[in-house]
Scaffold this motif. Structure first.
Motif, short mmCIF file in Angstrom:
data_model
loop_
_atom_site.label_atom_id
_atom_site.label_comp_id
_atom_site.label_asym_id
_atom_site.label_seq_id
_atom_site.Cartn_x
_atom_site.Cartn_y
_atom_site.Cartn_z
N VAL A 471 0.83 -1.20 0.00
CA VAL A 471 0.00 0.00 0.00
C VAL A 471 0.87 1.26 0.00
O VAL A 471 0.57 2.23 -0.68
CB VAL A 471 -0.95 -0.01 1.21
N ASP A 472 1.96 1.22 0.75
CA ASP A 472 2.87 2.38 0.78
C ASP A 472 3.43 2.67 -0.60
O ASP A 472 3.52 3.83 -1.02
CB ASP A 472 4.01 2.13 1.77
N GLN A 473 3.84 1.62 -1.33
CA GLN A 473 4.40 1.85 -2.66
C GLN A 473 3.33 2.34 -3.63
O GLN A 473 3.60 3.17 -4.50
CB GLN A 473 5.06 0.59 -3.21
N LEU A 474 2.11 1.83 -3.48
CA LEU A 474 1.01 2.31 -4.31
C LEU A 474 0.76 3.79 -4.06
O LEU A 474 0.55 4.57 -4.99
CB LEU A 474 -0.24 1.50 -4.05
N LYS A 475 0.80 4.20 -2.79
CA LYS A 475 0.63 5.62 -2.47
C LYS A 475 1.75 6.45 -3.08
O LYS A 475 1.52 7.55 -3.58
CB LYS A 475 0.59 5.80 -0.95
N GLU A 476 2.98 5.93 -3.05
CA GLU A 476 4.10 6.65 -3.65
C GLU A 476 3.91 6.80 -5.16
O GLU A 476 4.20 7.86 -5.73
CB GLU A 476 5.41 5.90 -3.36
N GLU A 477 3.42 5.74 -5.82
CA GLU A 477 3.23 5.82 -7.26
C GLU A 477 2.11 6.80 -7.60
O GLU A 477 2.21 7.56 -8.56
CB GLU A 477 2.89 4.44 -7.82
N LEU A 478 1.05 6.79 -6.81
CA LEU A 478 -0.03 7.75 -7.03
C LEU A 478 0.47 9.18 -6.86
O LEU A 478 0.15 10.06 -7.65
CB LEU A 478 -1.18 7.47 -6.06
N SER A 479 1.26 9.39 -5.82
CA SER A 479 1.79 10.73 -5.56
C SER A 479 2.72 11.18 -6.68
O SER A 479 2.73 12.36 -7.06
CB SER A 479 2.53 10.76 -4.22
N ALA A 480 3.49 10.23 -7.23
CA ALA A 480 4.43 10.57 -8.29
C ALA A 480 3.72 11.01 -9.57
O ALA A 480 4.30 11.73 -10.39
CB ALA A 480 5.35 9.39 -8.59
N ALA A 583 8.48 24.64 -6.82
CA ALA A 583 7.67 23.44 -7.08
C ALA A 583 7.96 22.40 -6.00
O ALA A 583 9.11 22.04 -5.75
CB ALA A 583 7.98 22.88 -8.46
N ALA A 584 6.90 21.93 -5.35
CA ALA A 584 7.03 20.91 -4.31
C ALA A 584 6.22 19.70 -4.73
O ALA A 584 5.13 19.83 -5.31
CB ALA A 584 6.54 21.45 -2.97
N PRO A 585 6.73 18.49 -4.46
CA PRO A 585 5.98 17.29 -4.85
C PRO A 585 4.65 17.23 -4.11
O PRO A 585 4.56 17.56 -2.93
CB PRO A 585 6.90 16.14 -4.45
N GLN A 586 3.63 16.81 -4.85
CA GLN A 586 2.30 16.68 -4.26
C GLN A 586 2.11 15.26 -3.74
O GLN A 586 2.60 14.30 -4.33
CB GLN A 586 1.24 17.01 -5.32
N VAL A 587 1.41 15.10 -2.65
CA VAL A 587 1.19 13.80 -2.03
C VAL A 587 -0.30 13.48 -2.10
O VAL A 587 -1.14 14.35 -1.86
CB VAL A 587 1.67 13.79 -0.56
N THR A 588 -0.62 12.24 -2.42
CA THR A 588 -2.01 11.84 -2.50
C THR A 588 -2.71 12.03 -1.16
O THR A 588 -2.11 11.82 -0.09
CB THR A 588 -2.14 10.37 -2.94
N SER A 589 -3.95 12.43 -1.22
CA SER A 589 -4.74 12.64 0.00
C SER A 589 -5.31 11.35 0.55
O SER A 589 -5.88 11.33 1.63
CB SER A 589 -5.89 13.61 -0.29
N TRP A 590 -5.13 10.25 -0.18
CA TRP A 590 -5.69 8.96 0.24
C TRP A 590 -4.99 8.46 1.50
O TRP A 590 -3.78 8.39 1.57
CB TRP A 590 -5.52 7.96 -0.90
N ASP A 591 -5.77 8.13 2.50
CA ASP A 591 -5.24 7.58 3.75
C ASP A 591 -5.97 6.28 4.05
O ASP A 591 -7.05 6.28 4.64
CB ASP A 591 -5.43 8.57 4.89
N PRO A 592 -5.40 5.15 3.63
CA PRO A 592 -6.09 3.87 3.86
C PRO A 592 -5.98 3.38 5.29
O PRO A 592 -6.49 2.31 5.62
CB PRO A 592 -5.35 2.92 2.90
N GLY A 593 -5.31 4.14 6.15
CA GLY A 593 -5.21 3.76 7.56
C GLY A 593 -3.94 3.03 7.92
O GLY A 593 -3.79 2.52 9.04
N PHE A 594 -2.97 2.96 6.98
CA PHE A 594 -1.70 2.28 7.28
C PHE A 594 -0.66 3.28 7.77
O PHE A 594 -0.62 4.40 7.29
CB PHE A 594 -1.17 1.59 6.03
#
Length: 594
Positions: A471-480, A583-594
């Protein structure tokens, strides 16, 4: 995104007439569309077996009938769902200009069940006596917390907000004779009835506290019902017997209406008259509990993998996710790997009810467990597993449920194109290429050939054995995939104090004479001309000079002349703002609770 989760794909097989044991495998494999065009089929009843599913498409059956002309088949008897014999299937394929070979479907392998589950019942010769687990229940303000306070000699009452018990606690009491009792404290308010029910199901004996001056109340009746549903025996603690209007006899008579028959009325329920506040007769209550536990012959297996129950869970600032747990089987030790529902832990520390670190905890012992990756729910069963790569939930639904919680579609769309069970296949890579997706695998492998194929096609292949890392890597890919957030950092401001023209070649260029008021003007950055509250112009400078010298920067207090590309109508009093775009990297707002 393509999600892959242990599954063995069958070959792509086409059958005509369907439901045969040995279908025809067409060679070379072709797509459904190409196959139909080669066979000139339009509405023939057509089946494709793939991934243990039957994909049915309606096409004309007249071609099949035409192919069976001049054979012994009675064409008038054929319907769309007629099952042809193998020889006629062979005839249809041959007359359609196709080659064939017979292929048997390989028997699908049953994947090993890697779910964490309880062990079979223990060998009776391995069982040893264990302390009883006792739950204190009763109506609010009937003295449950005071009784627990007296039993463990601590000031719980003074620390509870408003006198209301906000959580379930657990602690061990040892009698002078050496016997031990583990007590659970469940809330007495109606709002916590579900937690109280869970407490009854987790316990061996219920101590029902009833105030002698108040009698049986609503939550007293609820407690009786919870204990009865859990098939747990009850001991009645008639509390507040030291009060002037105390009437223990009336309490026991009122309990008769709820099928709680005390010993003096011919029943088997012990009733002990106590004063929790003064500590009167508490030893008798403990002895009655031990006596009932001896009748119940409570035993457990102290060896083998641990089984237990989460009593409460919380997040501690210093310890992280923490649970209070009861060990029901085995011996819990530091370093054990535990699962509870979708959560898992590698035990880092164990603490008793006094906050002291302990090395292990046997059956009926309550301990605080530190090391959870995320909080399990209260009431979850705890099971010990061999390693961190056991299936936390045991099914693909666990991951799909996490993905269902994705709520960042306004930032970046996330779609599960395909999911399945088994090692990564060539089809997965091809599908990922088609949709421009990534492949995630949990507890599966990818052969070297599949890895090379994915690399050639530029398909990210991400394999994990720990669910939260996936899930952490998926969040990183979404943020990228999100565009960077561009912010402005104002570096300086200047006011226009004069206007003049300078000649550059044959052209006159308007120049704004400025005095820097704040910070500094930097020619590398962008500029904005503000008049009143309006932005008149925004862009880059053509020149920045101090006197006749070209300058890179001009600091506060200095005067300068600046010109821009294009026609800009400078006016005295305008404000020139110099700003840097960061320019700052954007982070996904999704928080699956991990």
């Amino acid at each position: 995104m393509i999600l892959r989760y242990r599954f063995e794909f069958l070959s792509l097989i086409f059958t005509f007439g369907a439901r045969i044991n040995e279908p025809i495998l067409l060679s070379p494999p072709v797509s459904v569309r190409k196959l139909c065009s080669k066979l000139h089929l339009q509405k023939t009843h057509f089946y494709a077996l793939w991934s243990r599913d039957v994909l049915e498409q309606n096409v004309n059956m007249y071609h099949v009938l035409e192919a069976l002309l001049n054979t012994s088949v009675h064409l008038d008897s054929l319907e769309k769902d007629t099952v042809l014999e193998e020889r006629w299937i062979k005839e249809v394929v041959t007359r359609s200009g196709m080659k064939f070979r017979w292929a048997k479907l390989s028997a699908s392998r049953e994947r090993p069940n890697r779910d964490a589950c309880r062990r079979p019942p223990a060998d009776p010769t391995l069982l040893v006596p264990r302390p009883p687990v006792v739950t204190i229940m009763g109506h609010v303000d009937h003295g449950k917390t005071t009784l627990l306070d007296s039993l463990r000699k601590s000031q719980i009452v003074s620390t509870e907000a408003g006198g209301i018990t906000q959580h379930i606690g657990a602690f061990l009491v040892q009698l002078p004779t050496g016997e031990k009792i583990t007590f659970l404290d469940t809330p007495g308010h109606a709002a916590f009835s579900s937690m109280r029910a869970r407490g009854a199901n987790a316990t061996d004996i219920v101590v029902l506290v009833v105030a002698a001056d108040d009698g049986v109340m609503n939550q007293t009746v609820e407690s009786i019902e919870h204990a009865r549903r859990a098939k747990v025996p009850v001991i009645v603690a008639v509390n507040k017997c030291d009060k002037p209007h105390a009437d223990p006899q009336r309490v026991k008579q009122e309990l008769l209406a709820h099928d709680v028959v005390c010993e003096e009325f011919g029943g088997d329920v012990q009733a002990i008259h106590i004063s929790a506040l003064k500590g009167d007769n508490l030893l008798a209550l403990a002895e009655a509990t031990v006596a009932l536990a001896e009748v119940l012959e409570l035993k457990a297996e102290p060896t083998g993998p641990v089984e237990g129950l989460v009593i409460e869970s919380r997040t501690d600032k210093g310890k992280g996710p923490v649970t209070t747990s009861i060990v029901q089987r085995g011996t819990l030790k530091r370093g054990c790997v535990l699962v509870a529902g979708k959560s898992w832990a590698k035990v880092r520390f164990l603490f008793d009810e006094n906050g002291c670190a302990v090395r292990e905890a046997g059956p009926s012992t309550a301990v605080e467990v530190v090391g959870w990756k995320e909080l399990p729910s209260a009431g979850e069963t705890i099971l010990e597993v061999e390693s961190e790569v056991s299936d936390v939930d045991g099914s693909v639904e666990a991951i799909l449920n996490i993905l269902d919680s994705y709520d960042g579609q306004q930032q970046c769309e996330l779609e599960v194109v395909h999911f399945g069970i088994g090692d990564i296949s060539e089809n997965d890579v091809n599908m990922a290429e088609m949709f421009g997706g990534s492949i995630y695998g949990f507890n599966v492998a990818a052969s070297r050939g599949i890895e090379q194929l994915a690399a050639r096609k530029g398909i990210p292949l991400r394999l994990h054995s720990v669910i939260y890392k996936l899930v952490d890597q998926l969040k990183e890919e979404l943020s990228a995939k999100l565009p960077p957030l561009v912010s402005e950092n104002i570096t300086g401001e200047a006011s226009v104090i004069a206007l003049f023209d300078v000649t550059v070649g044959k052209k006159k260029v308007p120049v704004a004479g400025c005095r820097v008021q704040k910070g500094q003007l930097d020619r590398r950055f962008r500029f904005r001309l503000i008049r009143g509250r309006d932005t008149v112009w925004e862009g880059s400078l053509a020149a920045l000079r101090h006197h006749k010298d070209d300058m890179q920067t001009v600091r506060a207090g200095m005067e300068c002349g600046l010109s821009v590309d294009g026609d800009v109508d400078f006016r005295v009093g305008d404000i020139v703002v110099c700003f840097e775009e960061v320019a700052a990297p954007q982070v996904t707002s999704w928080d699956p609770g991990f």
